[in-house]
Enzyme design. Structure first.
Site, PDB file in Angstrom:
ATOM      1  CG  HIS A 190      -3.585  -3.318   3.306  1.00 53.28           C
ATOM      2  ND1 HIS A 190      -2.632  -2.768   4.128  1.00 53.28           N
ATOM      3  CD2 HIS A 190      -4.098  -2.292   2.589  1.00 53.28           C
ATOM      4  CE1 HIS A 190      -2.577  -1.465   3.927  1.00 53.28           C
ATOM      5  NE2 HIS A 190      -3.435  -1.143   2.998  1.00 53.28           N
ATOM      6  CD  GLU A 243      -1.243  -5.625   5.578  1.00 47.40           C
ATOM      7  OE1 GLU A 243      -1.033  -6.100   4.443  1.00 47.40           O
ATOM      8  OE2 GLU A 243      -1.513  -4.433   5.781  1.00 47.40           O
ATOM      9  CB  CYS A 261      -1.008  -0.050   1.142  1.00 49.20           C
ATOM     10  SG  CYS A 261      -2.469   0.936   0.786  1.00 49.20           S
TER      11      CYS A 261
HETATM   12  N1  LIG Z   1      -2.100   6.822   2.528  1.00 49.44           N
HETATM   13  C1  LIG Z   1      -1.964   6.179   1.239  1.00 49.44           C
HETATM   14  C2  LIG Z   1      -1.610   4.715   1.426  1.00 49.44           C
HETATM   15  C3  LIG Z   1      -2.774   3.965   1.992  1.00 49.44           C
HETATM   16  C4  LIG Z   1      -2.434   2.891   2.973  1.00 49.44           C
HETATM   17  O1  LIG Z   1      -1.300   2.460   3.147  1.00 49.44           O
HETATM   18  N2  LIG Z   1      -3.481   2.491   3.666  1.00 49.44           N
HETATM   19  C5  LIG Z   1      -3.357   1.644   4.798  1.00 49.44           C
HETATM   20  C6  LIG Z   1      -4.156   2.210   5.902  1.00 49.44           C
HETATM   21  C7  LIG Z   1      -3.947   1.366   7.130  1.00 49.44           C
HETATM   22  C8  LIG Z   1      -5.252   1.015   7.722  1.00 49.44           C
HETATM   23  O2  LIG Z   1      -6.041   1.960   7.923  1.00 49.44           O
HETATM   24  O3  LIG Z   1      -5.478  -0.176   7.977  1.00 49.44           O
HETATM   25  C9  LIG Z   1      -3.228   6.322   0.406  1.00 49.44           C
HETATM   26  O4  LIG Z   1      -4.257   6.768   0.964  1.00 49.44           O
HETATM   27  O5  LIG Z   1      -3.184   5.962  -0.775  1.00 49.44           O
END
Ligand SMILES: N[C@@H](CCC(=O)NCCCC(=O)O)C(=O)O
Length: 268
Positions: free
Chosen positions: A226, A228, A112
């Protein structure tokens, strides 16, 4: 001995005074201890010192997701809209770290925000709000969405390129390459791919959702979703971490061998 895997941290305010702390989600620690079969070490957002002093001791690098966004100055982008979260300390750490890790062949998995950093670190740019672009979907999940199965549930499909690194990584698993369901928690996305970024999966609106790195000497994979959140019940997510772990294990073996070689040669 398990390979040592560095996990990128964000700087986040904690407590009544908003004291800056270096933090990463427990999901990343658990996935390293689980399917990666590595030993996690949190990498503080301490700037270039991390790549200069710590990278040589790592066998793998995991670039984590985060609500914060890569500062546009790193890709000559327009300033973020008022209130868009940023994390300059993290950018100043991960961008040089990514370049150094790829050059050294240290296995790298970017998730991400980490995927976006991978693209920017290698010369690419980002769109800052995909949902505002003509013909594009809304890939975001509201930060206050407290229902876990909504926040991290499957949100759209991605098409995986035949013969791609991702297709090879998933060899033998049962899935439809034309429509792999993924979660989606991002506003930003790859605009101009970096010269060495090899896109390998796309959302229905054309958003690049996964890529590998041309000419990378080691494992170098980035995904916009994600895995994970899903590895315990989704074989495709689990496989990504298993292959990352196998690459880190092999890197660790060779690193130990190289360390032993000079003394072995000297002893002859
Ligand atoms: N901020 C960037 C990358 C988005 C990102 O890594 N989201 C994960 C959020 C974690 C979570 O809330 O579980 C974008 O907005 O593109």
């Amino acid at each position: 001995m398990r390979p040592l895997i560095g996990i990128s941290c964000c700087v986040k305010p904690f407590g009544p005074t908003g004291m800056p702390n270096h933090a990463a989600s427990d999901h990343y620690v658990r996935v390293i201890l689980g399917p990666v079969e590595g030993m996690p070490v949190l990498l503080p957002a301490a700037g270039e010192a991390i790549s200069r002093e710590l990278l040589s001791r790592l066998d793998g690098l995991l670039l984590t997701g985060s609500r914060s966004n890569v500062c546009p100055v790193y890709y000559d982008g327009p300033q973020h809209a008022e209130g868009t979260p940023e994390d300059e300390a993290r950018d100043a750490t991960t961008l040089p770290l990514i370049r150094a890790a790829i050059a050294a062949g240290v296995p790298l998995l970017a998730i991400c925000r980490g995927f976006q950093e991978l693209n920017v670190a290698l010369g690419g740019s980002l769109d800052q709000r995909i949902q505002d672009l003509e013909g594009r979907m809304d890939h975001s999940t509201p930060a206050d969405q407290a229902i876990v199965r909504v926040r991290t549930g499957k949100a759209h499909s991605v098409r995986v390129a035949a013969g791609s690194g991702l297709a090879r990584l998933w060899a033998g698993l049962d899935y439809d390459a034309a429509a792999v369901p993924v979660n989606s928690l991002h506003n930003q996305g790859v605009a101009r791919p970096a010269p060495r970024l090899r896109p390998e999966a796309w959302a229905p609106d054309g958003t690049i959702e996964a890529a590998s790195i041309e000419g990378a000497p080691g494992f170098a994979v980035g995904v916009q979703w994600h895995p994970e959140y899903d590895w315990e019940r989704d074989p495709l997510s689990r496989r990504i971490f298993e292959r990352f772990g196998a690459a880190a294990e092999e890197f660790a073996r060779r690193r130990m061998l190289n360390r032993a070689l000079p003394s072995a040669v000297a002893a002859e």
